[in-house]
Design a protein around this motif. Structure first.
Motif, mmCIF file in Angstrom:
data_model
loop_
_atom_site.group_PDB
_atom_site.id
_atom_site.type_symbol
_atom_site.label_atom_id
_atom_site.label_comp_id
_atom_site.label_asym_id
_atom_site.label_seq_id
_atom_site.Cartn_x
_atom_site.Cartn_y
_atom_site.Cartn_z
ATOM 1 N N ILE A 117 0.862 -1.188 0.000
ATOM 2 C CA ILE A 117 0.000 0.000 0.000
ATOM 3 C C ILE A 117 0.901 1.242 0.000
ATOM 4 O O ILE A 117 1.510 1.586 1.014
ATOM 5 C CB ILE A 117 -0.934 0.029 1.233
ATOM 6 C CG1 ILE A 117 -1.597 -1.329 1.450
ATOM 7 C CG2 ILE A 117 -1.951 1.144 1.081
ATOM 8 C CD1 ILE A 117 -2.513 -1.762 0.344
ATOM 9 N N ASP B 104 -0.538 -7.037 4.604
ATOM 10 C CA ASP B 104 -0.278 -5.794 3.875
ATOM 11 C C ASP B 104 0.907 -5.054 4.469
ATOM 12 O O ASP B 104 1.149 -5.114 5.678
ATOM 13 C CB ASP B 104 -1.517 -4.891 3.895
ATOM 14 C CG ASP B 104 -2.699 -5.528 3.189
ATOM 15 O OD1 ASP B 104 -2.469 -6.417 2.340
ATOM 16 O OD2 ASP B 104 -3.843 -5.139 3.479
ATOM 17 N N VAL C 220 -2.710 0.715 -4.351
ATOM 18 C CA VAL C 220 -2.730 -0.643 -3.807
ATOM 19 C C VAL C 220 -2.218 -1.594 -4.883
ATOM 20 O O VAL C 220 -2.748 -1.639 -5.996
ATOM 21 C CB VAL C 220 -4.150 -1.046 -3.370
ATOM 22 C CG1 VAL C 220 -4.149 -2.450 -2.768
ATOM 23 C CG2 VAL C 220 -4.701 -0.029 -2.372
#
Length: 459
Positions: free
Chosen positions: A168, A194, A441
């Motif tokens: 991200i 993430d 993303v």
């Protein structure tokens, strides 16, 4: 009269008209035979009394004008004059004029500007020299120049065989902690799979700088150093030693007071986090990414470089000037010298030149006399190669030594807003001044998604 007699009289009445009709048809046939016999001697057309047959017909073609060609002397005119006055000729002439106009427009507005831009880009590659780098003002950089992303965080790598990890990337946060948390919630940020990467300028100007740093440290987020972090680190020694900060060049006293106030709010682990921010973050190719194309929306399957402001193409990453990596917005067209501010007449946005050069690398076009951009070893023999002939091209292709293009993710230029190009992704959308906070993303297959949240004006 009985019933049988009535039936017979009715049949006789019906038979009478039929016999009369047969007699009439027989007489008509006899008359036609007479006419037919007579027509062999005198044509029927000659028996007509009308006078129209005395006028000779004029046959007209749709290729000529609608006028009496026989009486106008059209056939007696020269061939070129007859062709020029025909409708067919006028239609062809109109088509030719339209094609020439379209060609001229395409040359003037499309091809010519592109050729001029290509020429300027090439001149810049030929003119640059080593002496123009490492000489920037205030070049006090004492941190890590290059850092590679931890292999455990790479989506689709050996530590992520199922390809569940994501990267991200977030634009300039500038102390907007509330907006950062809102953005992470909006992208369904999962702390287990993430990894957050900031493009610099995570502090300064906004209302909650400490809150932003605490959140980044808690999440184990990566961030490159921006010009605001660099200025704080340059002032820190004088602030904590003498209490009277020395002003960096170009910094107003008002700005210095705000920076000093911010520094005194930070703890040692905050300062360490700022100091450990690398100048450039290198992300290897994603193993599961689809094959790349030259389109903007193509999956990011090549190496990614994260910087705050920009890079000069065809210059080794170890020779990039730290000041301009954190501050540049444009590049001079004919010299490729980086500039902190844009000059419409003499310069071009740096990502235009970067994209032009990396597109040539992607298409494996000749780069004779261009310096080759290297990413891992400043003394690499690739950096010294000068290849322009097709023999050199084939030799490098066979050995898989052709330099590969790289995509840059950056921030810093909020006035330009979101900038999504094939070889560069600009994510600064002016959050601190009431714009948006934007994230890119990236999944294990190189697919991209842009997510933004609205921000309050904190100026």
């Amino acid at each position: 009269m009985d019933t049988s007699e009535q039936d017979m009289s009715g049949q006789e009445e019906q038979a009478r008209p039929l016999s009369e009709l047969q007699a009439h048809l027989k007489s008509s046939a006899t008359h036609c035979d007479d006419i037919e016999a007579g027509s062999s001697r005198v044509p029927l057309i000659e028996q007509a009394a009308n006078g129209w047959q005395d006028d000779k017909p004029i046959y007209r073609s749709h290729f000529t004008d609608d006028r009496d060609l026989r009486h106008s002397g059209y056939q007696d005119r020269p061939y070129l004059i007859r062709a020029a006055t025909s409708r067919r000729y006028r239609r062809m002439l109109l088509i030719v004029v339209l094609l020439l106009s379209l060609s001229f427009w395409r040359w003037s507005w499309c091809l010519r500007p592109q050729l001029e831009e290509d020429t300027e880009h090439k001149q810049g590659f030929f003119a640059q020299g080593d002496e123009t780098y490492d000489t920037a003002k205030g070049n006090h950089f004492d941190g890590v120049r290059m850092q590679e992303l931890d292999a455990r965080l790479l989506p689709g790598g050996k530590h992520d065989p199922e390809g569940k990890r994501r990267l991200i990337f977030v634009g300039d946060i500038h102390g907007c902690a509330h907006e950062l948390k809102k953005l992470l919630k909006h992208v369904d940020f999962d702390e287990k799979t993430d990894h957050l990467i900031a493009v610099g300028d995570v502090v300064s100007k906004g209302p909650d700088n400490v809150g932003v740093l605490d959140e980044l440290i808690r999440l184990g987020a990566s961030s490159v150093r921006g010009n605001h972090e660099d200025r704080l680190l340059a002032m820190a020694p004088s602030v904590f030693s003498s209490g009277s900060p020395s002003l960096p060049e170009g910094v107003s006293s008002k700005r210095s007071e705000k920076d000093e106030k911010l520094l005194r709010q930070l703890s040692k682990h905050h300062l360490k986090y700022l100091h450990d921010m690398p100048l450039m973050l290198q992300i290897p190719e994603l193993p599961m990414a689809s094959k790349a194309t030259h389109k903007t929306s193509s999956p990011l399957s090549e190496e990614i470089l994260v910087v705050h402001a920009g890079l000069v193409p065809a210059v080794s990453l170890f020779k990039q000037d730290p000041y301009y990596v954190m501050n540049m917005r444009s590049i001079r067209k004919k010299t490729h010298l980086p500039l902190a501010e844009a000059d419409a007449k003499q310069s071009s946005p740096w990502h235009n030149v970067w994209g032009w050069y990396n597109d040539r690398l992607f298409r494996k076009k000749s780069t004779k006399d261009f310096r080759i951009l290297v990413s891992s070893d400043a003394d690499s023999d690739i950096d010294a190669l000068a290849f322009g002939s097709w023999l050199d091209v084939l030799r490098l292709r066979k050995k898989d030594r052709w330099p590969k293009p790289q995509t840059v993710v950056y921030g810093h230029h909020s006035k330009a807003g979101l900038q999504l190009h094939r070889w560069s992704k600009g994510l600064d959308t002016g959050c601190v001044r009431g714009g948006e906070l934007t994230a890119l993303v990236l999944d294990a297959r190189g697919e991209q998604e842009i997510v933004s949240v609205d921000c309050k004006d904190h100026r």
